[in-house]
Design a protein around this motif. Structure first.
Motif, PDB file in Angstrom:
ATOM      1  N   GLY A 119       0.787  -1.231   0.000  1.00  0.00           N
ATOM      2  CA  GLY A 119       0.000   0.000   0.000  1.00  0.00           C
ATOM      3  C   GLY A 119       0.814   1.272   0.000  1.00  0.00           C
ATOM      4  N   GLY A 120       2.117   1.168   0.256  1.00  0.00           N
ATOM      5  CA  GLY A 120       2.977   2.347   0.229  1.00  0.00           C
ATOM      6  C   GLY A 120       3.320   2.904   1.585  1.00  0.00           C
ATOM      7  N   LEU A 121       2.610   2.465   2.633  1.00  0.00           N
ATOM      8  CA  LEU A 121       2.935   2.902   3.989  1.00  0.00           C
ATOM      9  C   LEU A 121       3.914   1.910   4.627  1.00  0.00           C
ATOM     10  CD1 LEU A 121      -0.513   4.156   5.354  1.00  0.00           C
ATOM     11  CD2 LEU A 121       1.326   5.465   4.265  1.00  0.00           C
ATOM     12  N   GLU A 122       4.311   2.239   5.837  1.00  0.00           N
ATOM     13  CA  GLU A 122       5.355   1.493   6.535  1.00  0.00           C
ATOM     14  C   GLU A 122       4.808   0.333   7.354  1.00  0.00           C
ATOM     15  OE1 GLU A 122       3.316   4.088   9.258  1.00  0.00           O
ATOM     16  OE2 GLU A 122       4.163   4.460   7.269  1.00  0.00           O
ATOM     17  N   THR A 123       3.511   0.030   7.226  1.00  0.00           N
ATOM     18  CA  THR A 123       2.833  -0.917   8.119  1.00  0.00           C
ATOM     19  C   THR A 123       3.543  -2.265   8.208  1.00  0.00           C
ATOM     20  OG1 THR A 123       0.739   0.150   7.545  1.00  0.00           O
ATOM     21  CG2 THR A 123       0.626  -2.007   8.612  1.00  0.00           C
ATOM     22  N   THR A 124       3.821  -2.868   7.061  1.00  0.00           N
ATOM     23  CA  THR A 124       4.414  -4.208   7.068  1.00  0.00           C
ATOM     24  C   THR A 124       5.847  -4.185   7.589  1.00  0.00           C
ATOM     25  OG1 THR A 124       2.984  -4.890   5.257  1.00  0.00           O
ATOM     26  CG2 THR A 124       4.931  -6.222   5.666  1.00  0.00           C
ATOM     27  N   LEU A 125       6.615  -3.188   7.209  1.00  0.00           N
ATOM     28  CA  LEU A 125       7.975  -3.081   7.745  1.00  0.00           C
ATOM     29  C   LEU A 125       7.926  -2.948   9.260  1.00  0.00           C
ATOM     30  CD1 LEU A 125      11.028  -2.804   7.394  1.00  0.00           C
ATOM     31  CD2 LEU A 125      10.694  -0.344   7.039  1.00  0.00           C
ATOM     32  N   PHE A 126       6.971  -2.186   9.759  1.00  0.00           N
ATOM     33  CA  PHE A 126       6.826  -1.985  11.204  1.00  0.00           C
ATOM     34  C   PHE A 126       6.549  -3.305  11.922  1.00  0.00           C
ATOM     35  CE2 PHE A 126       3.894  -0.819  14.787  1.00  0.00           C
ATOM     36  CZ  PHE A 126       4.845  -0.222  15.601  1.00  0.00           C
ATOM     37  N   VAL A 127       5.607  -4.107  11.397  1.00  0.00           N
ATOM     38  CA  VAL A 127       5.278  -5.361  12.093  1.00  0.00           C
ATOM     39  C   VAL A 127       6.400  -6.378  11.946  1.00  0.00           C
ATOM     40  CG1 VAL A 127       2.802  -4.951  11.821  1.00  0.00           C
ATOM     41  CG2 VAL A 127       3.981  -6.368  10.145  1.00  0.00           C
ATOM     42  N   PHE A 128       7.108  -6.366  10.820  1.00  0.00           N
ATOM     43  CA  PHE A 128       8.258  -7.267  10.665  1.00  0.00           C
ATOM     44  C   PHE A 128       9.345  -6.925  11.677  1.00  0.00           C
ATOM     45  CE2 PHE A 128       7.465  -8.254   5.869  1.00  0.00           C
ATOM     46  CZ  PHE A 128       6.450  -9.125   6.235  1.00  0.00           C
ATOM     47  N   LEU A 129       9.607  -5.644  11.837  1.00  0.00           N
ATOM     48  CA  LEU A 129      10.628  -5.225  12.799  1.00  0.00           C
ATOM     49  C   LEU A 129      10.198  -5.528  14.229  1.00  0.00           C
ATOM     50  CD1 LEU A 129      11.753  -1.800  11.259  1.00  0.00           C
ATOM     51  CD2 LEU A 129      13.083  -3.917  11.359  1.00  0.00           C
ATOM     52  N   LEU A 130       8.923  -5.350  14.522  1.00  0.00           N
ATOM     53  CA  LEU A 130       8.434  -5.701  15.861  1.00  0.00           C
ATOM     54  C   LEU A 130       8.610  -7.192  16.128  1.00  0.00           C
ATOM     55  CD1 LEU A 130       5.123  -3.702  16.543  1.00  0.00           C
ATOM     56  CD2 LEU A 130       7.266  -3.593  17.815  1.00  0.00           C
ATOM     57  N   ALA A 131       8.284  -8.022  15.147  1.00  0.00           N
ATOM     58  CA  ALA A 131       8.466  -9.472  15.313  1.00  0.00           C
ATOM     59  C   ALA A 131       9.937  -9.807  15.514  1.00  0.00           C
ATOM     60  CB  ALA A 131       7.912 -10.208  14.094  1.00  0.00           C
ATOM     61  N   ALA A 132      10.812  -9.153  14.738  1.00  0.00           N
ATOM     62  CA  ALA A 132      12.249  -9.398  14.892  1.00  0.00           C
ATOM     63  C   ALA A 132      12.736  -8.959  16.267  1.00  0.00           C
ATOM     64  CB  ALA A 132      13.018  -8.650  13.794  1.00  0.00           C
ATOM     65  N   LEU A 133      12.198  -7.845  16.773  1.00  0.00           N
ATOM     66  CA  LEU A 133      12.567  -7.391  18.116  1.00  0.00           C
ATOM     67  C   LEU A 133      12.118  -8.396  19.171  1.00  0.00           C
ATOM     68  CD1 LEU A 133      13.663  -5.189  20.031  1.00  0.00           C
ATOM     69  CD2 LEU A 133      11.363  -4.179  20.014  1.00  0.00           C
ATOM     70  N   MET A 134      10.908  -8.905  19.047  1.00  0.00           N
ATOM     71  CA  MET A 134      10.403  -9.876  20.013  1.00  0.00           C
ATOM     72  C   MET A 134      11.264 -11.134  20.012  1.00  0.00           C
ATOM     73  SD  MET A 134       6.422  -9.214  19.011  1.00  0.00           S
ATOM     74  CE  MET A 134       5.595 -10.396  20.069  1.00  0.00           C
ATOM     75  N   ILE A 135      11.678 -11.581  18.840  1.00  0.00           N
ATOM     76  CA  ILE A 135      12.527 -12.772  18.755  1.00  0.00           C
ATOM     77  C   ILE A 135      13.900 -12.504  19.354  1.00  0.00           C
ATOM     78  CG2 ILE A 135      13.731 -14.293  17.118  1.00  0.00           C
ATOM     79  CD1 ILE A 135      11.247 -14.061  15.309  1.00  0.00           C
ATOM     80  N   SER A 136      14.478 -11.335  19.057  1.00  0.00           N
ATOM     81  CA  SER A 136      15.804 -11.019  19.603  1.00  0.00           C
ATOM     82  C   SER A 136      15.762 -10.895  21.122  1.00  0.00           C
ATOM     83  CB  SER A 136      16.346  -9.733  18.971  1.00  0.00           C
ATOM     84  OG  SER A 136      15.594  -8.605  19.380  1.00  0.00           O
ATOM     85  N   MET A 137      14.650 -10.404  21.650  1.00  0.00           N
ATOM     86  CA  MET A 137      14.535 -10.285  23.105  1.00  0.00           C
ATOM     87  C   MET A 137      14.288 -11.646  23.741  1.00  0.00           C
ATOM     88  SD  MET A 137      12.644  -6.610  23.530  1.00  0.00           S
ATOM     89  CE  MET A 137      13.269  -6.365  25.177  1.00  0.00           C
ATOM     90  N   TYR A 138      13.574 -12.510  23.052  1.00  0.00           N
ATOM     91  CA  TYR A 138      13.411 -13.865  23.560  1.00  0.00           C
ATOM     92  C   TYR A 138      14.776 -14.555  23.652  1.00  0.00           C
ATOM     93  CZ  TYR A 138      11.923 -18.704  23.997  1.00  0.00           C
ATOM     94  OH  TYR A 138      11.747 -19.988  24.445  1.00  0.00           O
TER      95      TYR A 138
END
Length: 521
Positions: A119-138
């Motif tokens: 769609g042109g917004l940052e939505t998917t990049l944002f959720v991908f980065l959040l998932a990566a952050l959650m995994i790195s913190m785990y």
């Protein structure tokens, strides 16, 4: 075998239908890069008038300088960028959680994933980065957590709370961090906690200094620390339905309690809880395909899919016979996956209706013949007709293509509108030459976003009503100007012929074409 064939087919179908979608708001951020290259100004408008930080995604605003500087099509540029983001995450996730590859395909087949991904917004990049952050913190990987958080800072403002929350988590050393899921012995792993002040202070410095510098630069340039959308979308009402609905989508995280990661569970609930509280007190504009709920659902789904992959061949036994094997064995991964399939089904059933899906598929093709064509026409005739500025509540593609000063009467692109509304003094300051109002063929929506005040000012200044530019048979832009302009009448007729038709007929025409036909300005 049927599932393995059907899921990729569903993902390809979703891509075919929805990757042609580009939302108007995306052009709002892209306009900054274009104005910097063309006019040397970092502002929503190509002049130092009404300095406004209208974007919430600094990374995309900065990236938009590249297509402008290299004379590339900005829509094609960001479609390719979206492909790279989705492809890179899928590859990374596959190596992180190979056993959950089927869940990843299910996620890609979800219409919302393609809608937000392209769609042109940052939505998917944002959720991908959040998932990566959650995994790195785990995994308690501090360096990866810091790197991902810094990228999140440049992606969406919701992430700014992490400047305090990430150091807080790394202050606590969860001794049970490496314990696997073991349902039989799940209460036999006491959580030992100790404090690691040095690690927490390191995280605070690495995150706090760059974010503080960013805020200082914002204040120096725009006069405000926060983006204008923070003020434009603020609401004084608390939406209980939003709060409890969004909070319910955190339930899969309870799995962390069984994993012995109670501190991480509390941290994630607190983090998402603050984001949900913010959404519950905001006017969530452009919430197509449940975009803000997707910010919650998607990282939780991907993170729990990662947790599922850690189980390998471990099994859960329902009962045990004396002196014999377990009576009934169930792979733990299958139980988690079944829960995730139910979870994604609930989101899919609530996030997108058939009618909304049809409207989204037709959205940008229609806009090319209305909003984008209007902006391009203003750019083309501006010198001959003496047009320097115009007003329109859709702040994206018309303003982007026009290259003119644009007054966004909704307020996203104008700090002054957000601060004081629209009055004759502001309209005089913008010195409008063309006015476009949200309308229907039979009436102007005078109650929308100060349109009554703009129309009253225009009539006093001698503006004449020209015609309607059609986005659909029920939604038009009523155009007013100081002079009768033939080219605008021609555009009105052209847009009516192309867009004033039922959506079912329109979709039959466009869905036969590949989506990349619409990957253009």
């Amino acid at each position: 075998m049927a599932i393995i064939i059907c899921l990729p087919a569903a993902a390809v179908t979703s891509f075919w239908v929805f990757s042609r979608f580009t939302v108007d708001d995306a052009f709002l951020a892209w306009r900054y890069g274009k104005n910097l290259v063309d006019a040397g100004v970092w502002n929503y408008n190509p002049a130092a008038i009404d300095l406004t930080q209208a974007y919430t995604n600094p990374l995309y605003a900065l990236l938009s300088t590249l297509p402008s500087a290299l004379n590339l099509d900005v829509v094609l540029f960001f479609k390719v960028f979206s492909l790279l983001v989705v492809g890179a995450f899928c590859l990374w996730f596959y190596f992180q959680a190979r056993a959950s590859w089927l869940l990843l395909i299910v996620f890609l087949a979800l219409p919302a994933t393609m809608i937000h991904g392209f769609g042109g917004l940052e939505t998917t990049l944002f959720v991908f980065l959040l998932a990566a952050l959650m995994i790195s913190m785990y995994e308690q990987d501090l360096k990866s957590s810091l790197a991902v958080t810094l990228l999140l800072f440049l992606t969406r403002p919701e992430s700014w709370i992490l400047v305090a929350l990430v150091p807080t988590y790394y202050l606590i050393d969860e001794k049970s961090a490496t314990h696997p899921f073991n349902c039989y012995r799940m209460n036999r792993h006491p959580t030992g906690i100790s404090l690691t002040w040095q690690r927490s202070a390191t995280a605070l410095l690495w995150l706090g200094i760059p974010l503080s510098l960013y805020f200082v630069l914002n204040f120096i340039h725009f006069g405000n620390v926060l983006p204008n959308t923070f003020y434009a979308k603020a609401s004084h009402h608390f939406n209980f339905t939003t709060f409890f609905t969004y909070f319910a989508f955190l339930m899969p995280l309870l799995l962390l309690a069984i994993y012995g990661r109670r501190v991480l569970l509390l941290w994630l609930v607190a983090t998402f809880g603050i984001i949900i509280l913010n959404y519950s007190t905001s006017n969530l504009q452009m919430n197509y395909s449940s975009r803000f709920l997707f910010h919650i659902f998607a990282p939780v789904f991907l993170f729990v899919a990662y947790l599922s992959s850690l189980q390998g061949n471990r099994v859960f036994f329902v009962s045990e016979r004396e002196n014999g094997p377990p009576a009934f064995l169930v792979p733990i991964r299958y139980l988690i996956n079944a829960m995730l399939l139910l979870y994604i089904a609930v989101f899919a059933s609530t996030s997108l209706s058939i009618r909304e899906a049809a409207a989204i598929a037709a959205y940008y093709p229609r806009a090319l013949d209305s909003h984008a064509a209007f902006g391009k026409l203003l750019h083309r005739i501006s010198q001959n007709e003496g047009i320097r500025s115009f007003s329109l509540g859709d702040a994206g593609m018309a303003a982007y293509h026009s290259g003119l000063i644009a007054l966004d009467n909704v307020g996203l692109g104008s700090a002054k509108v957000t601060e004081r509304g629209i009055d004759p003094a502001l309209l005089d300051e913008y010195n409008l030459d063309v006015i476009a109002l949200h309308a229907q063929p039979d009436a102007i929506r005078l109650g929308d976003y100060h349109q009554q005040a703009i129309l009253h000012w225009g009539k006093k200044k001698g503006f004449m009503e020209l015609c309607d530019v059609y986005w659909s048979k029920d939604y038009t832009l009523r155009i007013f100007a100081k002079a009768d302009i033939k080219e605008i009448h021609d555009l009105c007729e052209s847009s009516k012929a192309k867009n004033a038709i039922p959506n079912s007929t329109y979709l039959k025409n466009i869905l036969r074409l590949p989506p990349w036909v619409y990957w253009k300005e």
